[in-house]
Design a protein around this motif. Structure first.
Motif, PDB file in Angstrom:
ATOM      1  N   GLU A 110       4.939   7.961  -3.439  1.00  0.00           N
ATOM      2  CA  GLU A 110       3.700   7.300  -3.295  1.00  0.00           C
ATOM      3  C   GLU A 110       3.820   6.032  -2.874  1.00  0.00           C
ATOM      4  OE1 GLU A 110      -0.262   7.215  -5.251  1.00  0.00           O
ATOM      5  OE2 GLU A 110      -0.752   5.787  -4.517  1.00  0.00           O
ATOM      6  N   GLY A 113       1.132   0.927   2.163  1.00  0.00           N
ATOM      7  CA  GLY A 113       1.523   0.533   3.544  1.00  0.00           C
ATOM      8  C   GLY A 113       2.260   1.315   4.185  1.00  0.00           C
ATOM      9  N   GLU A 130       0.721   5.364  13.369  1.00  0.00           N
ATOM     10  CA  GLU A 130      -0.194   4.021  12.280  1.00  0.00           C
ATOM     11  C   GLU A 130      -1.065   3.878  12.474  1.00  0.00           C
ATOM     12  OE1 GLU A 130       1.766   0.458  13.442  1.00  0.00           O
ATOM     13  OE2 GLU A 130       1.956   1.108  15.259  1.00  0.00           O
ATOM     14  N   VAL A 147      -3.860   7.229   2.575  1.00  0.00           N
ATOM     15  CA  VAL A 147      -3.548   8.569   3.010  1.00  0.00           C
ATOM     16  C   VAL A 147      -2.244  10.202   3.106  1.00  0.00           C
ATOM     17  CG1 VAL A 147      -2.755   8.713   5.679  1.00  0.00           C
ATOM     18  CG2 VAL A 147      -4.044   6.405   4.531  1.00  0.00           C
ATOM     19  N   ILE A 174       0.263   7.319   0.869  1.00  0.00           N
ATOM     20  CA  ILE A 174      -0.106   6.098   1.885  1.00  0.00           C
ATOM     21  C   ILE A 174      -0.613   5.481   1.391  1.00  0.00           C
ATOM     22  CG2 ILE A 174       1.516   4.417   3.371  1.00  0.00           C
ATOM     23  CD1 ILE A 174       1.713   7.060   5.413  1.00  0.00           C
ATOM     24  N   ARG A 175      -0.453   4.492   0.366  1.00  0.00           N
ATOM     25  CA  ARG A 175      -1.912   3.369  -0.111  1.00  0.00           C
ATOM     26  C   ARG A 175      -2.263   2.537   1.064  1.00  0.00           C
ATOM     27  NH1 ARG A 175      -5.206   5.071  -3.876  1.00  0.00           N
ATOM     28  NH2 ARG A 175      -4.034   6.220  -5.356  1.00  0.00           N
ATOM     29  N   THR A 176      -3.272   2.707   1.481  1.00  0.00           N
ATOM     30  CA  THR A 176      -3.220   1.612   2.928  1.00  0.00           C
ATOM     31  C   THR A 176      -3.116   0.075   1.840  1.00  0.00           C
ATOM     32  OG1 THR A 176      -6.135   2.019   2.827  1.00  0.00           O
ATOM     33  CG2 THR A 176      -5.064   2.662   4.186  1.00  0.00           C
ATOM     34  N   ASP A 177      -2.657  -0.957   2.641  1.00  0.00           N
ATOM     35  CA  ASP A 177      -2.806  -2.233   2.490  1.00  0.00           C
ATOM     36  C   ASP A 177      -4.147  -3.239   2.507  1.00  0.00           C
ATOM     37  OD1 ASP A 177      -3.262  -2.982   5.760  1.00  0.00           O
ATOM     38  OD2 ASP A 177      -1.238  -3.646   5.846  1.00  0.00           O
ATOM     39  N   TYR A 182      -1.728   1.780   6.965  1.00  0.00           N
ATOM     40  CA  TYR A 182      -1.570   2.127   7.049  1.00  0.00           C
ATOM     41  C   TYR A 182      -0.149   2.684   7.550  1.00  0.00           C
ATOM     42  CZ  TYR A 182      -2.551   6.533  10.576  1.00  0.00           C
ATOM     43  OH  TYR A 182      -3.011   6.779  11.257  1.00  0.00           O
TER      44      TYR A 182
END
Lengths: 303, 303
Positions: A110, A113, A130, A147, A174-177, A182
């Protein structure tokens, strides 16, 4: 043979006494057995045909997930869930779901962003994908959403199931910012077919169908307070785009591809050569009571 | 969900084009898929229920033969074959068939007239079973017929599948003598249940049934010019005699048991102590055209 004899046998089977039944499972099994008895009778299925089919399925049990996709069961479950959400009054304007398939593996690395899904030597055209994860209004970004992305390599194989690939190759979380963004770098996937001469392939050939999947990328998208989204995007232009053996391609899941060679964009991703660019946003239903949840219990690998 | 949506999906699946189909297999698979789609809809089966069931069956594929017996499929196939023979005008007064079950092993040692099925140390009451193999008239002996016999040990386990037993323990092939006679020495089998907590046991418990089989002995009887007979005899007095989880007990397959301690009879079999005696004759249909043969193709072990 008369239906009466079949019904007598069904009655005998169904009335056998023993431990306390699970009435729901019992009713479902009785229904399936009855339908199969009638099918055996109406098609005059011979004992050799029956046992050949049973032995064939038993020997091919490791492909049951693929068979379920190929015979349309996984699509049916999605159609039914869509309908349940419509009936529950959920917003229809979110990202469409589509099938999970049998190849997810839990435990991928993981990052926040951005993620690279593979090493530099991965075969294939460079891809940057993206976008943002939104609430169901399509405008409120969801930060800290997860994600999970997975796709096949240039041979149509998935890491873990293909032990020649590195662990979690082409799989990342992927963690969103803070803006719900992402982004990942990978290679453009290609289409593939079910394993040649395997159980699924054999069944599909018998029913006069091919076993090809158009190129696609899988996603789980989860965020606190929202319904989990299981979906895929397809690579536009694939010859099987609308002829998927698993019936999983949907309107709204075929984003535009663009070729990018602008030096500023190349610099943004530290790339030297032209890449394919996909922009795709997800929007998720808010959690709601009184509608079946989208977290599905099924056997999944964990690495 | 409306039937219309299901039918649209079925139509889409069935109309997918590809290689040339096997029209019979295609029609059968389409029928089974359609029935299952309707069952999913009518019982409102959730995705988690669907995948749990599929994963459960996939993990239990080694028990498919037992499940087929327990859910009555193997009995159905016998009922249908009986009916086909009646419709073809075959003599109804032959030895009734019953299910083969999944535990036959090919290649057992063959002897003429007599066989011992086990060593002296086999646990159980001594048994002598003997009789003649006849043509369908019930009086013409068939010499050189092959009586293949197999049964479980005192724990309900079968050699080969139970590796703790000697190869072909309680399995033999006996050629009838010039008078059509066969005879074997063994131990009286006991009843047993499906493997506890296995796939079949779990299914049967869910539908409120037990998984017990009454004590029995399996036979294949073959002779040139005759239809192969697959049958069993049951041990009278078993508490599950008429409550077999596989529905295989039949009138005509429950011979009388007698206890023999007469010194002359003991001497005939070189036995010192009382034994159980079963006399049972088989009679076989002559071969006939235009009726489905009784040689069934199914996966069988060979040792």
């Amino acid at each position: 043979m008369s239906k009466q004899l079949i019904d007598e046998l069904l009655q005998k089977i169904e009335s056998t006494e023993g431990p306390v039944a699970d009435e729901r499972v019992k009713a479902i099994i009785n229904r399936i057995v009855k339908d199969l008895f009638y099918t055996i009778e109406e098609f005059d299925i011979t004992p050799s045909e029956f046992w050949t089919a049973l032995n064939f399925l038993g020997a091919g049990a490791q492909e049951f997930g693929l068979i379920a996709a190929g015979l349309g069961f996984e699509r049916l479950l999605d159609v039914r869930m869509d309908e349940a959400e419509v009936q529950a009054g959920l917003n229809p304007n979110v990202t469409p779901r589509t099938i999970e398939g049998p190849l997810y593996v839990a435990g991928a690395p993981e990052s926040l962003g951005f993620a690279r899904l593979c090493n530099d030597d991965e075969v294939g055209d460079p891809l940057i994908m993206e976008g943002q994860v939104f609430a169901e209004d399509g405008v409120t970004p969801l930060s800290n959403a997860l994600v999970e992305v997975w796709h096949a390599n240039h041979l149509g194989n998935y890491s873990y199931f293909d032990p020649s690939q590195e662990a979690f190759n082409l799989r990342r979380s992927i963690r969103t910012d803070e803006n719900g963004r992402y982004c990942f770098q990978s290679v453009v996937p290609v289409g593939y077919s079910v394993p040649p001469n395997g159980t699924t392939d054999t069944i599909l050939k018998k029913v006069g169908r091919h076993g090809n999947r158009p190129a696609h990328i899988h996603f789980f998208v989860t965020a606190d307070g929202h319904r989990k989204l299981t979906t895929q995007i397809n690579i536009d232009g694939d010859p099987y785009l609308w002829d998927d053996f698993a019936f999983a391609t949907r309107e709204g899941l075929v984003p535009a591809l663009s070729k990018v060679s602008d030096p500023a964009e190349l610099a943004r991703f530290k790339l030297k050569n032209e890449f394919t660019h996909i922009v795709f946003n997800f929007s998720l239903h808010a959690e709601k009571e009184n509608v079946l949840g989208t977290e599905v219990t099924r056997a999944r690998a964990t690495a």
